[in-house]
Design a protein around this motif. Sequence first.
Motif, PDB file in Angstrom:
ATOM      1  N   ASN A   1       0.817  -1.222   0.000  1.00 36.33           N
ATOM      2  CA  ASN A   1       0.000   0.000   0.000  1.00 36.33           C
ATOM      3  C   ASN A   1       0.849   1.270   0.000  1.00 36.33           C
ATOM      4  OD1 ASN A   1      -2.573   1.195   0.031  1.00 36.33           O
ATOM      5  ND2 ASN A   1      -2.387   1.632   2.209  1.00 36.33           N
ATOM      6  N   ALA A   2       2.179   1.127   0.000  1.00 32.98           N
ATOM      7  CA  ALA A   2       3.064   2.302  -0.002  1.00 32.98           C
ATOM      8  C   ALA A   2       2.975   3.007  -1.358  1.00 32.98           C
ATOM      9  CB  ALA A   2       4.502   1.876   0.268  1.00 32.98           C
ATOM     10  N   PRO A   3       3.202   4.329  -1.399  1.00 29.80           N
ATOM     11  CA  PRO A   3       3.144   5.038  -2.690  1.00 29.80           C
ATOM     12  C   PRO A   3       4.098   4.429  -3.713  1.00 29.80           C
ATOM     13  CG  PRO A   3       3.249   6.603  -0.877  1.00 29.80           C
ATOM     14  CD  PRO A   3       3.459   5.245  -0.280  1.00 29.80           C
ATOM     15  N   LYS A   4       3.639   4.306  -4.949  1.00 35.03           N
ATOM     16  CA  LYS A   4       4.430   3.652  -6.002  1.00 35.03           C
ATOM     17  C   LYS A   4       5.723   4.416  -6.291  1.00 35.03           C
ATOM     18  CE  LYS A   4       1.742   0.167  -6.852  1.00 35.03           C
ATOM     19  NZ  LYS A   4       1.288   0.108  -5.459  1.00 35.03           N
ATOM     20  N   HIS A   5       5.701   5.760  -6.101  1.00 35.23           N
ATOM     21  CA  HIS A   5       6.894   6.537  -6.462  1.00 35.23           C
ATOM     22  C   HIS A   5       8.042   6.334  -5.474  1.00 35.23           C
ATOM     23  CE1 HIS A   5       6.328   9.713  -3.423  1.00 35.23           C
ATOM     24  NE2 HIS A   5       5.041   9.622  -3.681  1.00 35.23           N
ATOM     25  N   TRP A   6       7.787   5.628  -4.360  1.00 30.91           N
ATOM     26  CA  TRP A   6       8.893   5.267  -3.461  1.00 30.91           C
ATOM     27  C   TRP A   6       9.745   4.161  -4.071  1.00 30.91           C
ATOM     28  CZ3 TRP A   6       6.514   4.897   2.167  1.00 30.91           C
ATOM     29  CH2 TRP A   6       6.051   6.176   2.538  1.00 30.91           C
ATOM     30  N   MET A   7       9.136   3.411  -5.004  1.00 30.04           N
ATOM     31  CA  MET A   7       9.818   2.327  -5.726  1.00 30.04           C
ATOM     32  C   MET A   7      10.406   1.273  -4.777  1.00 30.04           C
ATOM     33  SD  MET A   7      11.566   4.260  -8.941  1.00 30.04           S
ATOM     34  CE  MET A   7      12.577   5.344  -7.988  1.00 30.04           C
ATOM     35  N   LEU A   8       9.572   0.805  -3.839  1.00 30.63           N
ATOM     36  CA  LEU A   8       9.991  -0.262  -2.932  1.00 30.63           C
ATOM     37  C   LEU A   8       9.672  -1.612  -3.569  1.00 30.63           C
ATOM     38  CD1 LEU A   8       8.636   1.119   0.463  1.00 30.63           C
ATOM     39  CD2 LEU A   8      10.954   1.284  -0.416  1.00 30.63           C
ATOM     40  N   ASP A   9      10.570  -2.608  -3.390  1.00 29.18           N
ATOM     41  CA  ASP A   9      10.274  -3.927  -3.933  1.00 29.18           C
ATOM     42  C   ASP A   9       9.239  -4.628  -3.052  1.00 29.18           C
ATOM     43  OD1 ASP A   9      11.935  -4.085  -1.820  1.00 29.18           O
ATOM     44  OD2 ASP A   9      13.292  -5.586  -2.654  1.00 29.18           O
ATOM     45  N   LYS A  10       8.635  -5.688  -3.596  1.00 25.70           N
ATOM     46  CA  LYS A  10       7.538  -6.352  -2.892  1.00 25.70           C
ATOM     47  C   LYS A  10       8.025  -7.377  -1.879  1.00 25.70           C
ATOM     48  CE  LYS A  10       5.481  -7.598  -6.724  1.00 25.70           C
ATOM     49  NZ  LYS A  10       4.496  -8.191  -7.653  1.00 25.70           N
ATOM     50  N   LEU A  11       9.225  -7.903  -2.072  1.00 26.39           N
ATOM     51  CA  LEU A  11       9.620  -9.090  -1.325  1.00 26.39           C
ATOM     52  C   LEU A  11      10.566  -8.826  -0.156  1.00 26.39           C
ATOM     53  CD1 LEU A  11      10.121 -11.472  -4.351  1.00 26.39           C
ATOM     54  CD2 LEU A  11       8.119 -11.232  -2.920  1.00 26.39           C
ATOM     55  N   SER A  12      10.863  -7.554   0.137  1.00 26.96           N
ATOM     56  CA  SER A  12      11.797  -7.258   1.230  1.00 26.96           C
ATOM     57  C   SER A  12      11.073  -6.972   2.540  1.00 26.96           C
ATOM     58  CB  SER A  12      12.680  -6.069   0.860  1.00 26.96           C
ATOM     59  OG  SER A  12      13.494  -6.399  -0.226  1.00 26.96           O
ATOM     60  N   GLY A  13      10.051  -7.756   2.831  1.00 25.19           N
ATOM     61  CA  GLY A  13       9.318  -7.573   4.073  1.00 25.19           C
ATOM     62  C   GLY A  13       7.866  -7.215   3.813  1.00 25.19           C
ATOM     63  N   ALA A  14       7.080  -7.224   4.880  1.00 19.75           N
ATOM     64  CA  ALA A  14       5.638  -6.963   4.760  1.00 19.75           C
ATOM     65  C   ALA A  14       5.307  -5.488   4.907  1.00 19.75           C
ATOM     66  CB  ALA A  14       4.885  -7.758   5.822  1.00 19.75           C
ATOM     67  N   PHE A  15       6.197  -4.730   5.562  1.00 18.11           N
ATOM     68  CA  PHE A  15       5.863  -3.344   5.911  1.00 18.11           C
ATOM     69  C   PHE A  15       6.771  -2.334   5.216  1.00 18.11           C
ATOM     70  CE2 PHE A  15       4.213  -5.881   9.405  1.00 18.11           C
ATOM     71  CZ  PHE A  15       2.924  -5.369   9.521  1.00 18.11           C
ATOM     72  N   ALA A  16       6.331  -1.103   5.181  1.00 17.83           N
ATOM     73  CA  ALA A  16       7.101   0.025   4.649  1.00 17.83           C
ATOM     74  C   ALA A  16       7.158   1.101   5.734  1.00 17.83           C
ATOM     75  CB  ALA A  16       6.430   0.571   3.399  1.00 17.83           C
ATOM     76  N   PRO A  17       8.094   2.058   5.644  1.00 17.55           N
ATOM     77  CA  PRO A  17       8.130   3.128   6.651  1.00 17.55           C
ATOM     78  C   PRO A  17       6.859   3.975   6.578  1.00 17.55           C
ATOM     79  CG  PRO A  17      10.120   3.120   5.292  1.00 17.55           C
ATOM     80  CD  PRO A  17       9.152   2.207   4.639  1.00 17.55           C
ATOM     81  N   LYS A  18       6.206   4.126   7.698  1.00 20.77           N
ATOM     82  CA  LYS A  18       5.010   4.984   7.757  1.00 20.77           C
ATOM     83  C   LYS A  18       5.477   6.408   8.059  1.00 20.77           C
ATOM     84  CE  LYS A  18       0.689   6.241   8.965  1.00 20.77           C
ATOM     85  NZ  LYS A  18      -0.254   6.671   7.947  1.00 20.77           N
ATOM     86  N   PRO A  19       5.279   7.366   7.142  1.00 16.43           N
ATOM     87  CA  PRO A  19       5.767   8.735   7.399  1.00 16.43           C
ATOM     88  C   PRO A  19       5.117   9.342   8.640  1.00 16.43           C
ATOM     89  CG  PRO A  19       5.114   8.455   5.100  1.00 16.43           C
ATOM     90  CD  PRO A  19       4.633   7.246   5.841  1.00 16.43           C
ATOM     91  N   SER A  20       5.908  10.089   9.394  1.00 14.83           N
ATOM     92  CA  SER A  20       5.374  10.804  10.561  1.00 14.83           C
ATOM     93  C   SER A  20       4.438  11.915  10.087  1.00 14.83           C
ATOM     94  CB  SER A  20       6.516  11.436  11.357  1.00 14.83           C
ATOM     95  OG  SER A  20       7.468  10.478  11.702  1.00 14.83           O
ATOM     96  N   ALA A  21       3.630  12.413  11.012  1.00 20.15           N
ATOM     97  CA  ALA A  21       2.826  13.600  10.705  1.00 20.15           C
ATOM     98  C   ALA A  21       3.787  14.767  10.509  1.00 20.15           C
ATOM     99  CB  ALA A  21       1.863  13.884  11.846  1.00 20.15           C
ATOM    100  N   GLY A  22       3.581  15.552   9.472  1.00 19.83           N
ATOM    101  CA  GLY A  22       4.516  16.651   9.201  1.00 19.83           C
ATOM    102  C   GLY A  22       4.011  17.556   8.090  1.00 19.83           C
ATOM    103  N   PRO A  23       4.928  18.295   7.479  1.00 15.52           N
ATOM    104  CA  PRO A  23       4.516  19.329   6.520  1.00 15.52           C
ATOM    105  C   PRO A  23       3.942  18.812   5.213  1.00 15.52           C
ATOM    106  CG  PRO A  23       6.908  19.194   6.646  1.00 15.52           C
ATOM    107  CD  PRO A  23       6.371  18.322   7.723  1.00 15.52           C
ATOM    108  N   HIS A  24       4.188  17.533   4.872  1.00 18.19           N
ATOM    109  CA  HIS A  24       3.685  17.007   3.603  1.00 18.19           C
ATOM    110  C   HIS A  24       2.818  15.779   3.843  1.00 18.19           C
ATOM    111  CE1 HIS A  24       6.275  19.627   1.167  1.00 18.19           C
ATOM    112  NE2 HIS A  24       7.176  19.439   2.113  1.00 18.19           N
ATOM    113  N   LYS A  25       1.886  15.527   2.930  1.00 21.55           N
ATOM    114  CA  LYS A  25       0.968  14.396   3.085  1.00 21.55           C
ATOM    115  C   LYS A  25       1.702  13.067   2.898  1.00 21.55           C
ATOM    116  CE  LYS A  25      -3.092  16.935   1.576  1.00 21.55           C
ATOM    117  NZ  LYS A  25      -4.167  17.056   0.593  1.00 21.55           N
ATOM    118  N   THR A  26       1.145  12.024   3.506  1.00 21.68           N
ATOM    119  CA  THR A  26       1.771  10.696   3.469  1.00 21.68           C
ATOM    120  C   THR A  26       2.069  10.240   2.047  1.00 21.68           C
ATOM    121  OG1 THR A  26       0.726  10.006   5.536  1.00 21.68           O
ATOM    122  CG2 THR A  26       1.421   8.250   4.041  1.00 21.68           C
TER     123      THR A  26
END
Length: 274
Positions: free
Chosen positions: A29-54
């Motif tokens: 469910n991570a944004p596609k433009h982060w370009m994370l592979d599918k097989l390196s774990g189940a989770f992605a970094p969840k961005p903190s609340a801050g100046p830009h949207k998740t």
Amino acid sequence: QCLGALAPFLLCFPAKMGRGPKKHLKRANAPKHWMLDKLSGAFAPKPSAGPHKTRECLPLIIFLRNRLKYALTGDEVKKILKQRLIKVDGKVRTDTTFPAGFMDVVTIEKTGEQFRLIFDVKGRFTVHRITAEEAKFKLCRVRRVAVGNRSVPYIVTHDGRTIRYPDPTIKTHDTIKLELDTNKITDIVPFDTGCLVMVIGGRNLGRVGTVTHRERHHGSFDIVHIKDNINNTFATRLSNVFVLGKTKSLVSLPKGKGVRLSIAEERDRRLADK
């Protein structure tokens, strides 16, 4: 009748509600433009609340580990940040999931490098190195012009800044040039026909061109028509347009200069480079 039979069960097991904001993000469910592979774990970094949207940001962990390759693991990123080596817009940031976003200036003083987060023509944040002179300022899009308590006028920018007592000529959709050291507005670029813009949302994300005209649709979305350097025309919503300058961009642009090529043109250019 059915509800009556279920009443004791419902009283014993009331419906569970979510407890606060989400703290996890699945990799799929991570944004596609982060370009994370599918097989390196189940989770992605969840961005903190801050100046830009998740979904419109790039967490520092992905910038340092996946883009710059300055770390191999999240733990190494944490060690870099805790040494207070990374600045975003001139402020030290130690949060691994701090959401850096469009036009933010990331400075690494130890290596003498400065980067501006800016989109390439494929709509991804690119590693765009800039000079120390250019790293002193950033461009901000004006989201809102309002009057606050005690009749104090203020503006709100795309990166969550509130600037009080701005120039009264500033309007919504204009761009301001902000000096990062002093937080002072040094230049104003009004949104108008003929100005140079970058698209920051939608399917034309990352494209740069000149505004040819604006269609006003009352009660709906205004549409802006844009022509790029090779005379391709496209249209997008007014909310997706970020002014870069009157005729020339105030910031340097990444490779391609915001001109999107077709697949065949890209192939021909690759073959010519060989």
